[in-house]
Design an enzyme around this catalytic site. Structure first.
Site, PDB file in Angstrom:
ATOM      1  N   LYS A   1       2.795   1.895  -2.105  1.00 52.10           N
ATOM      2  CA  LYS A   1       1.693   1.975  -1.143  1.00 52.10           C
ATOM      3  C   LYS A   1       2.105   2.739   0.114  1.00 52.10           C
ATOM      4  CE  LYS A   1      -0.055  -1.930   0.731  1.00 52.10           C
ATOM      5  NZ  LYS A   1      -0.439  -1.941   2.169  1.00 52.10           N
ATOM      6  N   SER A   2       3.289   2.437   0.635  1.00 54.91           N
ATOM      7  CA  SER A   2       3.750   3.098   1.858  1.00 54.91           C
ATOM      8  C   SER A   2       3.864   4.615   1.661  1.00 54.91           C
ATOM      9  CB  SER A   2       5.112   2.537   2.280  1.00 54.91           C
ATOM     10  OG  SER A   2       5.026   1.176   2.594  1.00 54.91           O
TER      11      SER A   2
ATOM     12  N   ARG B   1       1.555   7.915   3.254  1.00 52.77           N
ATOM     13  CA  ARG B   1       2.207   9.003   3.980  1.00 52.77           C
ATOM     14  C   ARG B   1       1.984  10.348   3.304  1.00 52.77           C
ATOM     15  NH1 ARG B   1       4.404   4.256   5.157  1.00 52.77           N
ATOM     16  NH2 ARG B   1       5.693   3.932   7.030  1.00 52.77           N
TER      17      ARG B   1
ATOM     18  N   SER C   1      10.214  -2.000  12.866  1.00 52.02           N
ATOM     19  CA  SER C   1       8.927  -1.823  12.187  1.00 52.02           C
ATOM     20  C   SER C   1       8.748  -0.363  11.812  1.00 52.02           C
ATOM     21  CB  SER C   1       7.771  -2.255  13.097  1.00 52.02           C
ATOM     22  OG  SER C   1       6.533  -1.788  12.601  1.00 52.02           O
TER      23      SER C   1
ATOM     24  N   GLN D   1       6.090   0.943  10.759  1.00 51.21           N
ATOM     25  CA  GLN D   1       4.797   1.422  11.231  1.00 51.21           C
ATOM     26  C   GLN D   1       4.875   1.889  12.677  1.00 51.21           C
ATOM     27  OE1 GLN D   1       1.742  -1.485  10.384  1.00 51.21           O
ATOM     28  NE2 GLN D   1       2.050  -1.349   8.179  1.00 51.21           N
TER      29      GLN D   1
ATOM     30  N   ASP E   1       7.664  -7.796   3.139  1.00 52.44           N
ATOM     31  CA  ASP E   1       6.468  -8.025   2.330  1.00 52.44           C
ATOM     32  C   ASP E   1       6.737  -8.902   1.115  1.00 52.44           C
ATOM     33  OD1 ASP E   1       4.787  -6.610   4.001  1.00 52.44           O
ATOM     34  OD2 ASP E   1       5.112  -4.716   2.963  1.00 52.44           O
TER      35      ASP E   1
ATOM     36  N   ARG F   1       1.870 -15.227   7.699  1.00 55.97           N
ATOM     37  CA  ARG F   1       2.394 -15.625   6.392  1.00 55.97           C
ATOM     38  C   ARG F   1       3.361 -16.804   6.465  1.00 55.97           C
ATOM     39  NH1 ARG F   1       2.773  -9.475   3.930  1.00 55.97           N
ATOM     40  NH2 ARG F   1       0.553  -9.325   3.433  1.00 55.97           N
TER      41      ARG F   1
ATOM     42  N   ARG G   1      -0.844 -10.346  -0.754  1.00 55.70           N
ATOM     43  CA  ARG G   1       0.501 -10.812  -1.091  1.00 55.70           C
ATOM     44  C   ARG G   1       0.525 -12.326  -1.342  1.00 55.70           C
ATOM     45  NH1 ARG G   1       2.662  -6.200  -1.879  1.00 55.70           N
ATOM     46  NH2 ARG G   1       2.541  -4.618  -0.259  1.00 55.70           N
TER      47      ARG G   1
END
Length: 433
Positions: A22-23, A27, A167, A169, A320, A351, A393
């Site tokens: 996904k990451s 990108r 992070s 992100q 994750d 979470r 998740r």
């Protein structure tokens, strides 16, 4: 609302090919859109989050074709995006929101980013602070540090940002803005986070470097860029998605599963290290590298797991996967301690809270802490009704718990798996005996 019932299985056999990361999929669309020429992406993840990224760039004039076996992004160049005539809808995707903010900070037109109710409650000050210090003009329209965000034109300056969190992100948002800055930009993190942005930027022609320091911190540097150039990208399988099937084979007696095309980038592979520390039988085969990203097939066999401690620099490499690790810990022998993971609080849900609630419902001995949890392994769980809280998740981790639990488990709002793994339940059904 959808409810999925998970029944215990005798064993898991066969093979699973993991969907694209996904990451990396996010990108590849972003960099392809701001590069000159066409970028061809194979094994792209067709999940809801990544489709949100496609939708945003289409609204800014980028032609993106979805072919049967690839995605073609006809890039507009670093300064070729055009102003959208409506709000950019980022859906449930925090990655889209945070990374695209770095790109939009360097544009000559204003934009507004907004998503669903969950996304619009997630913290965005962590990217607003460094980007605004570069000269961006980002405001939270509700003045609460969350989306909707208004991003207006500004002149960007190179900075050295000392990030309080590891992070990817945050780091990526700053590095992407740095492409448009008037001087070099760098980000220092307390530990090295996933490095997909740095690797991909290099592939597209930017100058990027990373320094690893003796104290465990890491600094990424990017130079201002005149132009990026389209590439061919083959996305490796998402280790975060692979984690569920790896765990399933480890937890269900008699299982043997070949999990294919798993991304093994060292900044993401902490889950595999934790599995080994817990006594997992995992054999790595068919290793390869492409575009700086490692990948391999993993042969996984049922194992008697034992408790472990998960802490420190490994946390950013498996953040994750912590819900799945917590489930594994409940089935293991002994105590598992997870700490230094306060980042769990700012995911799709808190979470720490949602993992604790789910495991307690299934009879686990779990104690939440300020930055993680302590799990006393009992060796078994009982089926229960699990609220996913629309967190993909949580839904997937507790579906795996249900395979090895006593009695049936219900996953409420199970449709949320579409965010990252639309075929999750079909794949699960295909390997259950």
């Amino acid at each position: 609302m959808s409810v999925r019932t998970i029944s215990p299985v005798k064993e898991l056999k066969g093979e699973v090919t993991i969907p694209g990361d996904k990451s990396i999929s996010h990108r590849s669309i972003m960099l392809g859109s701001i590069a000159l020429g066409t970028t061809e992406i194979t094994h792209f993840l067709e999940g809801a989050d990544c489709l949100s990224t496609i939708g945003c760039f289409r609204k800014m004039g980028v032609e993106i074709e979805r072919k049967p076996s690839s995605i073609l992004v006809h890039g507009k160049g670093l300064r070729g995006l055009r102003a959208p005539n409506e709000t950019l809808n980022v859906g449930n995707s925090g990655t889209t929101t945070r990374l695209i903010s770095g790109i939009l900070s360097g544009q000559s037109f204003p934009t507004v980013l907004s998503g669903d109710a969950s996304l619009n409650s997630r913290p965005m000050k962590r990217i607003m602070t460094p980007l605004n210090s570069m000269g961006a003009n980002i405001t939270s329209l509700n003045d609460n540090g969350c989306a909707p965000l208004c991003i207006e034109p500004g002149t960007l300056h190179g900075i050295h940002y000392q990030s309080p969190v590891a992070s990817a992100q945050v780091k990526s948002a700053v590095l992407l803005a740095g492409l448009y800055a008037d001087a070099p930009t760098s980000v220092t993190e307390p530990a090295l986070s996933r490095n997909h942005t740095e690797l991909m930027l290099q592939g597209f022609g930017a100058y990027v470097a990373t320094d690893l320091h003796a104290d465990g911190t890491a600094t990424a540097h990017v130079e201002p860029c005149e132009e990026l150039y389209g590439q061919q990208i083959c996305v490796p399988g998402d280790i975060s998605s692979a984690a569920y099937f790896i765990a399933a084979a480890l937890l269900v007696p008699g299982s043997e599963l070949l999990v294919k095309n798993v991304g093994t980038n060292f900044t993401r592979a902490g889950f595999l290290k934790v599995c080994k520390a817990m006594g997992a039988d995992i054999e790595t085969i068919n290793q390869s590298f492409e575009g700086g990203e490692g990948r391999a097939d993993l042969l996984v066999r049922f194992s008697q797991l034992k408790g472990t401690t998960v802490e420190g620099d490994i946390i950013p490499t498996l953040i994750d996967e912590i819900p799945m690790i917590a489930v594994m810990a409940a089935f293991a022998e002994g105590t598992t301690v997870i700490k230094d993971a306060a980042e769990l609080k700012v995911k799709e849900t808190n979470r720490i809270d949602t993992v604790t609630a789910g495991l307690k419902a299934m009879g686990a001995d779990i104690t939440p802490t300020e930055d993680g949890m302590i799990i006393e392994g009992t060796g078994h769980l009982s089926g229960a009704s699990i609220q996913s809280f629309l967190d993909h998740r949580i839904a997937m981790a507790f579906s795996i718990a249900g395979l090895a639990a006593d009695g049936e488990t219900e996953i409420v709002d199970s449709q949320c798996v579409d965010v990252s793994y639309p075929e999750f339940f079909d794949t699960l059904d295909s390997i259950a005996v």
